[in-house]
Design an enzyme around this catalytic site. Structure first.
Site, PDB file in Angstrom:
ATOM      1  N   ASP A 239      51.775  -9.179   8.604  1.00  0.00           N
ATOM      2  CA  ASP A 239      50.998 -10.423   8.619  1.00  0.00           C
ATOM      3  C   ASP A 239      49.766 -10.249   7.724  1.00  0.00           C
ATOM      4  O   ASP A 239      48.656 -10.658   8.066  1.00  0.00           O
ATOM      5  CB  ASP A 239      50.591 -10.814  10.033  1.00  0.00           C
ATOM      6  CG  ASP A 239      50.023 -12.232  10.116  1.00  0.00           C
ATOM      7  OD1 ASP A 239      50.139 -12.987   9.133  1.00  0.00           O
ATOM      8  OD2 ASP A 239      49.437 -12.571  11.170  1.00  0.00           O
TER       9      ASP A 239
ATOM     10  N   ASN B 243      45.117 -14.035  14.419  1.00  0.00           N
ATOM     11  CA  ASN B 243      45.850 -15.021  15.207  1.00  0.00           C
ATOM     12  C   ASN B 243      47.341 -14.694  15.164  1.00  0.00           C
ATOM     13  O   ASN B 243      47.931 -14.712  14.077  1.00  0.00           O
ATOM     14  CB  ASN B 243      45.610 -16.425  14.630  1.00  0.00           C
ATOM     15  CG  ASN B 243      46.203 -17.517  15.500  1.00  0.00           C
ATOM     16  OD1 ASN B 243      46.385 -17.335  16.686  1.00  0.00           O
ATOM     17  ND2 ASN B 243      46.516 -18.655  14.900  1.00  0.00           N
TER      18      ASN B 243
ATOM     19  N   LEU C 176      50.201 -14.076   0.134  1.00  0.00           N
ATOM     20  CA  LEU C 176      49.764 -13.638  -1.195  1.00  0.00           C
ATOM     21  C   LEU C 176      48.789 -14.613  -1.839  1.00  0.00           C
ATOM     22  O   LEU C 176      48.281 -14.348  -2.935  1.00  0.00           O
ATOM     23  CB  LEU C 176      50.970 -13.391  -2.105  1.00  0.00           C
ATOM     24  CG  LEU C 176      51.874 -12.229  -1.688  1.00  0.00           C
ATOM     25  CD1 LEU C 176      52.934 -11.964  -2.743  1.00  0.00           C
ATOM     26  CD2 LEU C 176      51.073 -10.961  -1.410  1.00  0.00           C
TER      27      LEU C 176
ATOM     28  N   HIS D  23      56.445 -10.776   6.347  1.00  0.00           N
ATOM     29  CA  HIS D  23      55.383 -11.732   6.684  1.00  0.00           C
ATOM     30  C   HIS D  23      54.080 -11.342   5.989  1.00  0.00           C
ATOM     31  O   HIS D  23      53.277 -10.590   6.531  1.00  0.00           O
ATOM     32  CB  HIS D  23      55.174 -11.754   8.205  1.00  0.00           C
ATOM     33  CG  HIS D  23      54.339 -12.883   8.697  1.00  0.00           C
ATOM     34  ND1 HIS D  23      54.582 -13.529   9.898  1.00  0.00           N
ATOM     35  CD2 HIS D  23      53.248 -13.505   8.176  1.00  0.00           C
ATOM     36  CE1 HIS D  23      53.685 -14.479  10.082  1.00  0.00           C
ATOM     37  NE2 HIS D  23      52.853 -14.472   9.049  1.00  0.00           N
TER      38      HIS D  23
END
Length: 427
Positions: free
Chosen positions: A311, A284, A63, A60
């Site tokens: 993330d 988030n 980019l 996850h």
């Protein structure tokens, strides 16, 4: 024995000093370190007692290319991944244009091949719906054929349960897993701070943990009804863990990830005197409570939580240098993930076997990716790690363009010294 291409001498693996033999990009043999060795024509890498670890997989990351190259691009993101210890990277579809078109998928793969031909390997995640709008399914068959390893609507949860069901079914036809960002689309969306006493004292719009758990419950029920796998992204709270654990006990095909920042920081960080309202900690789902943090650690240790994922969400400095409630969510994580999660092992909070599973075998099993377990025939993907090297998180020590991390200024321990993918030194 086949002709050796590479021999890594005197590396520490599971508390033993070993020599690692590589032929044709694969592990040929791992043996106790010899006092003397005839290397023949093989390249010899002296480890001098450094720890050797299997390269990690991050399922996850963002980019940003195409469209937001000022935040990050494929070249810089994979550079951060290489130095961070990662051999496999799955990148999200929230680019501009969105990765709902095979031309975007091909661009990502071409950039990876251009700048990092020997790895880290890039596996694009295709958009679940066109434009991530949640209205019409993306051309998933074409995207899968172009190289997309999974599908996700990323940070825009699909409101329609019927549409989401069809997406899961169609992805399954192509042997792909749907990754869901679990967030009720009507409840404190992307608020970036947990709803509770801290948000009340800070006077910030907030999101309750229930907003995540509601969507987790929906996805679990769908996976159970359809008998189709679902993967749940960046789980952050105890309520979600409880749903996932109960589902697994019933045999539901659900897997889940959590991110390092949820294990080392809590909502309390945002009201510390030195870090109050720090937008670099706006993420988030938001940082939760100490109780949620403990639930996640317990879930990793008992296998309820399958894997880690950074993330990785890089932003430009000017985007974060604003009021908390208007700053974008996201933490840049590829540079720091290894050090902070290995520290959890050192501190006795995370079992070593859980660390290994969460960064290597579990994510590769879920998404059908190459993995090294140091058995003959495994891809020779590994890095030498100096467990004792201390370093300070700063712009100069980070390889990502994104310097947006609440760890900036922190002293961490442990750094990658060199990294091999399929037996080739990439850094």
């Amino acid at each position: 024995m086949a002709k050796m291409d590479l021999i890594v001498r005197r590396a520490q693996l599971d508390g033993k000093e070993v020599d690692i033999f590589v032929a044709d990009g694969k592990i040929a043999e791992v043996k106790p370190a010899a006092k003397e060795l005839d290397a023949g024509d093989a390249t010899v890498e002296e480890a001098f007692g450094l720890t050797v670890m299997a390269s990690m997989t991050d399922v996850h990351v963002h980019l940003r290319e195409p469209g937001f190259e000022y935040k990050e691009d494929v070249e810089s993101g994979l550079r951060a991944a290489a130095w961070g210890g990662f051999s496999n990277i799955l990148c999200m579809a929230n680019t501009k244009p969105v990765n709902d078109d095979t031309a975007v998928t091909r661009l990502m793969l071409e950039q990876a091949e251009k700048f990092w031909p020997d790895g880290p390997r890039l596996f694009p995640i295709g958009a679940l719906t066109k434009g991530l709008k949640g209205e019409e399914l993306a051309p998933m068959a074409e995207l899968a054929e172009a190289g997309c390893a999974a599908f996700s609507n990323d940070g825009v949860p699909v409101k329609s349960t019927e549409l989401f069901r069809r997406a899961m079914e169609y992805a399954s036809d192509w042997d792909r897993v749907v990754i869901d960002h679990c967030e009720d689309p009507y409840m404190g969306v992307a608020a970036g701070v947990n709803e509770g006493a801290v948000s009340s004292r800070l006077g910030l719009p907030a999101q309750p943990d229930m907003a995540e758990a509601l969507q987790v419950a929906r996805d679990v029920l769908l996976a159970e009804y359809l008998d189709i796998p679902i993967h749940l992204a960046h789980i952050s709270c105890r309520k979600s863990v409880d749903f996932i654990r109960a589902a697994k006990e019933r045999g539901v095909k659900v897997t889940a990830e959590t991110a390092p920042h949820y294990l080392i920081l809590t909502e309390d960080y945002l009201e510390n005197e030195a870090t109050e309202y720090d937008t670099n900690a706006k993420v988030n789902p938001p940082l939760r409570t100490p109780d949620d943090q403990q639930a996640l650690l317990d879930a990793l240790n008992d296998g309820t939580m399958d894997c880690f994922a950074t993330d990785h969400a890089p932003h430009a400095a000017f985007e974060k240098e604003t009021e908390f409630d208007v700053a974008p969510c996201g933490i840049s994580g590829l540079d720091t993930a290894l050090s902070v999660t290995w520290q959890l092992v050192r501190d006795g909070k995370l079992k070593k076997e859980a660390f290994t599973r969460a960064w290597t075998t579990a994510p590769c099993s879920i998404f059908n990716l190459p993995v090294n377990t140091f058995q003959p025939g495994d891809p020779a993907d590994f890095f030498l790690f100096d467990e004792s090297e201390e370093w300070t998180v700063c712009s100069e020590s980070m390889h990502s363009k994104g310097k947006n991390t609440p760890l900036k200024g922190s002293n961490l321990k442990g750094r990658v010294k060199t990294h091999f993918i399929q037996g080739k030194k990439i850094v």
